[in-house]
Enzyme design. Structure first.
Site, PDB file in Angstrom:
ATOM      1  N   TYR A   1       6.988   6.778  14.638  1.00 37.87           N
ATOM      2  CA  TYR A   1       5.700   6.113  14.870  1.00 37.87           C
ATOM      3  C   TYR A   1       4.686   7.116  15.432  1.00 37.87           C
ATOM      4  O   TYR A   1       3.556   7.216  14.940  1.00 37.87           O
ATOM      5  CB  TYR A   1       5.905   4.945  15.839  1.00 37.87           C
ATOM      6  CG  TYR A   1       4.692   4.070  16.016  1.00 37.87           C
ATOM      7  CD1 TYR A   1       4.175   3.325  14.962  1.00 37.87           C
ATOM      8  CD2 TYR A   1       4.036   3.982  17.241  1.00 37.87           C
ATOM      9  CE1 TYR A   1       3.062   2.520  15.124  1.00 37.87           C
ATOM     10  CE2 TYR A   1       2.928   3.179  17.414  1.00 37.87           C
ATOM     11  CZ  TYR A   1       2.444   2.451  16.353  1.00 37.87           C
ATOM     12  OH  TYR A   1       1.336   1.648  16.515  1.00 37.87           O
ATOM     13  N   ALA A   2       5.106   7.882  16.444  1.00 37.29           N
ATOM     14  CA  ALA A   2       4.202   8.854  17.064  1.00 37.29           C
ATOM     15  C   ALA A   2       3.770   9.914  16.053  1.00 37.29           C
ATOM     16  O   ALA A   2       2.588  10.274  15.976  1.00 37.29           O
ATOM     17  CB  ALA A   2       4.891   9.502  18.260  1.00 37.29           C
TER      18      ALA A   2
ATOM     19  N   VAL B   1       0.803  -1.227   0.000  1.00 37.14           N
ATOM     20  CA  VAL B   1       0.000   0.000   0.000  1.00 37.14           C
ATOM     21  C   VAL B   1       0.840   1.284   0.000  1.00 37.14           C
ATOM     22  O   VAL B   1       0.291   2.377  -0.074  1.00 37.14           O
ATOM     23  CB  VAL B   1      -1.037   0.004   1.159  1.00 37.14           C
ATOM     24  CG1 VAL B   1      -2.147  -0.984   0.893  1.00 37.14           C
ATOM     25  CG2 VAL B   1      -0.390  -0.241   2.515  1.00 37.14           C
TER      26      VAL B   1
HETATM   27  P1  NAP Z   1       1.076  -6.648  12.434  1.00 36.79           P
HETATM   28  O1  NAP Z   1       0.757  -7.878  13.203  1.00 36.79           O
HETATM   29  O2  NAP Z   1       2.483  -6.377  12.052  1.00 36.79           O
HETATM   30  O3  NAP Z   1       0.152  -6.633  11.139  1.00 36.79           O
HETATM   31  C1  NAP Z   1       0.239  -5.600  10.198  1.00 36.79           C
HETATM   32  C2  NAP Z   1       0.067  -6.175   8.819  1.00 36.79           C
HETATM   33  O4  NAP Z   1       0.193  -5.088   7.872  1.00 36.79           O
HETATM   34  C3  NAP Z   1       1.158  -7.200   8.465  1.00 36.79           C
HETATM   35  O5  NAP Z   1       0.634  -8.307   7.777  1.00 36.79           O
HETATM   36  C4  NAP Z   1       2.080  -6.383   7.568  1.00 36.79           C
HETATM   37  O6  NAP Z   1       2.849  -7.158   6.661  1.00 36.79           O
HETATM   38  C5  NAP Z   1       1.066  -5.532   6.841  1.00 36.79           C
HETATM   39  N1  NAP Z   1       1.728  -4.434   6.146  1.00 36.79           N
HETATM   40  C6  NAP Z   1       2.783  -3.699   6.589  1.00 36.79           C
HETATM   41  N2  NAP Z   1       3.195  -2.862   5.639  1.00 36.79           N
HETATM   42  C7  NAP Z   1       2.393  -3.060   4.562  1.00 36.79           C
HETATM   43  C8  NAP Z   1       2.344  -2.516   3.268  1.00 36.79           C
HETATM   44  N3  NAP Z   1       3.220  -1.580   2.874  1.00 36.79           N
HETATM   45  N4  NAP Z   1       1.401  -2.941   2.411  1.00 36.79           N
HETATM   46  C9  NAP Z   1       0.514  -3.888   2.788  1.00 36.79           C
HETATM   47  N5  NAP Z   1       0.523  -4.473   3.993  1.00 36.79           N
HETATM   48  C10 NAP Z   1       1.462  -4.066   4.876  1.00 36.79           C
HETATM   49  O7  NAP Z   1       0.602  -5.328  13.263  1.00 36.79           O
HETATM   50  P2  NAP Z   1      -0.614  -5.166  14.315  1.00 36.79           P
HETATM   51  O8  NAP Z   1      -0.069  -5.210  15.688  1.00 36.79           O
HETATM   52  O9  NAP Z   1      -1.738  -6.027  13.950  1.00 36.79           O
HETATM   53  O10 NAP Z   1      -0.985  -3.632  14.060  1.00 36.79           O
HETATM   54  C11 NAP Z   1      -2.004  -3.251  13.153  1.00 36.79           C
HETATM   55  C12 NAP Z   1      -2.234  -1.744  13.311  1.00 36.79           C
HETATM   56  O11 NAP Z   1      -2.588  -1.438  14.664  1.00 36.79           O
HETATM   57  C13 NAP Z   1      -1.001  -0.915  12.983  1.00 36.79           C
HETATM   58  O12 NAP Z   1      -1.390   0.251  12.298  1.00 36.79           O
HETATM   59  C14 NAP Z   1      -0.451  -0.560  14.366  1.00 36.79           C
HETATM   60  O13 NAP Z   1       0.280   0.640  14.351  1.00 36.79           O
HETATM   61  C15 NAP Z   1      -1.742  -0.421  15.160  1.00 36.79           C
HETATM   62  N6  NAP Z   1      -1.573  -0.616  16.603  1.00 36.79           N
HETATM   63  C16 NAP Z   1      -1.247  -1.835  17.114  1.00 36.79           C
HETATM   64  C17 NAP Z   1      -1.137  -1.977  18.491  1.00 36.79           C
HETATM   65  C18 NAP Z   1      -0.828  -3.304  19.127  1.00 36.79           C
HETATM   66  O14 NAP Z   1      -0.915  -3.420  20.354  1.00 36.79           O
HETATM   67  N7  NAP Z   1      -0.489  -4.321  18.358  1.00 36.79           N
HETATM   68  C19 NAP Z   1      -1.329  -0.866  19.347  1.00 36.79           C
HETATM   69  C20 NAP Z   1      -1.632   0.356  18.780  1.00 36.79           C
HETATM   70  C21 NAP Z   1      -1.781   0.474  17.411  1.00 36.79           C
HETATM   71  P3  NAP Z   1       4.391  -7.515   7.075  1.00 36.79           P
HETATM   72  O15 NAP Z   1       4.302  -8.388   8.291  1.00 36.79           O
HETATM   73  O16 NAP Z   1       4.911  -8.195   5.858  1.00 36.79           O
HETATM   74  O17 NAP Z   1       5.075  -6.207   7.367  1.00 36.79           O
END
Ligand code: NAP
Length: 248
Positions: free
Chosen positions: A157-158, A58
């Site tokens: 990130y922030a 994306v």
């Molecule tokens: P995650 O497990 O790493 O999942 C994110 C997914 O997005 C992964 O499959 C990743 O692929 C994919 N992605 C990354 N870059 C991409 C790109 N350029 N094009 C298409 N897909 C892409 O992360 P998550 O913890 O579920 O987090 C999801 C969202 O919630 C994020 O925006 C994060 O900032 C936010 N968030 C999470 C938490 C938490 O506690 N986990 C807290 C606050 C906010 P790859 O693995 O190949 O990179």
């Protein structure tokens, strides 16, 4: 919007929070479209009659433009767009302990801004254009983070998440006249593989003690926040802080 009428695009839906939300909505929504960058991951996701899967980076504007064209011309379009794809990155502005470069890496800064901010702009501008031209009601949900309030050691990130919250407010004002809402969820610390990977056990237990409800968030609680925003048509332009009270 009735969830049963929703056709939902989830970026980064191949794993983690995005995958949990996509699978949860798949039980109730008319259609779910998962987009993720890893082709193998996408191919391995279980098939479902209401599920469409695409692999796409994306951060590539042209690829996003082609993807959205295809979604609207071949798959019947979407009326809910969840900008979830993101990377969590921690790095201090200046690291005095580093033997080599002490300043925050510019490559890392650009990569985080590209995925967490630029991609949200690329996806939403393309999806919103289609929604407007097709005169259809819509909703954009951006996934931010508690880090948008400022978090030591997370400049990129922030900044990316604070900007996403600003875009949420801007788009809700711009797109309201087209019956397109835009809202945001700012999770605190959730029990996800990425949280376990990015924080040591020690750090995790420190953070948990600071949360008034003294635990990590559950994925089910994020899914129910998404469902609330889809259903409640008066929720617009706001950030729903889902952090157990940590940001108070
Ligand atoms: P995650 O497990 O790493 O999942 C994110 C997914 O997005 C992964 O499959 C990743 O692929 C994919 N992605 C990354 N870059 C991409 C790109 N350029 N094009 C298409 N897909 C892409 O992360 P998550 O913890 O579920 O987090 C999801 C969202 O919630 C994020 O925006 C994060 O900032 C936010 N968030 C999470 C938490 C938490 O506690 N986990 C807290 C606050 C906010 P790859 O693995 O190949 O990179």
């Amino acid at each position: 919007m009735e969830i049963s009428q929703s056709r939902v695009l989830v970026t980064g839906g191949g794993k983690g929070i995005g995958n949990f939300i996509a699978n949860g909505l798949l039980q109730k929504a008319a259609r779910v479209i998962i987009v993720d960058q890893d082709e193998q991951l996408i191919n391995d996701l279980a098939e479902h009659e209401n599920l469409v899967k695409y692999h796409c980076d994306v951060t590539d504007f042209s690829a996003v433009e082609r993807l959205v064209e295809q979604i609207f011309e071949k798959d019947g379009g979407v009326n809910v767009c969840i900008n979830n794809a993101g990377i969590i990155h921690s790095e201090p502005l200046v690291n005095l302990l580093s033997r080599q470069e002490k300043k925050h890496s510019i490559t890392n800064w650009q990569r985080v801004i590209d995925v967490n901010l630029n991609a949200v702009f690329y996806v939403t501008s393309n999806v919103a254009e289609k929604m407007i031209l097709k005169k259809q009601k819509g909703l954009v949900i951006n996934i931010s983070s508690i880090a948008a309030q400022g978090n030591a050691g997370q400049s990129a990130y922030a900044a990316s998440k604070a900007a996403v919250e600003a875009l949420t407010k801007t788009w809700s004002k711009e797109l309201g006249m087209f019956k397109i809402r835009c809202a945001c969820i700012a999770p605190g610390f959730f029990d996800t593989p990425s949280t376990q990977q990015s924080l040591s056990e020690n750090m995790l237990s420190k953070w948990q003690k600071l949360v008034p409800v003294a635990r990590l968030g559950k994925m089910e609680e994020l899914l129910s926040a998404v469902e609330f925003i889809i259903e409640n048509e008066y929720f617009n332009g706001k950030v729903l802080a889902l952090d157990g009270g940590l940001s108070i």
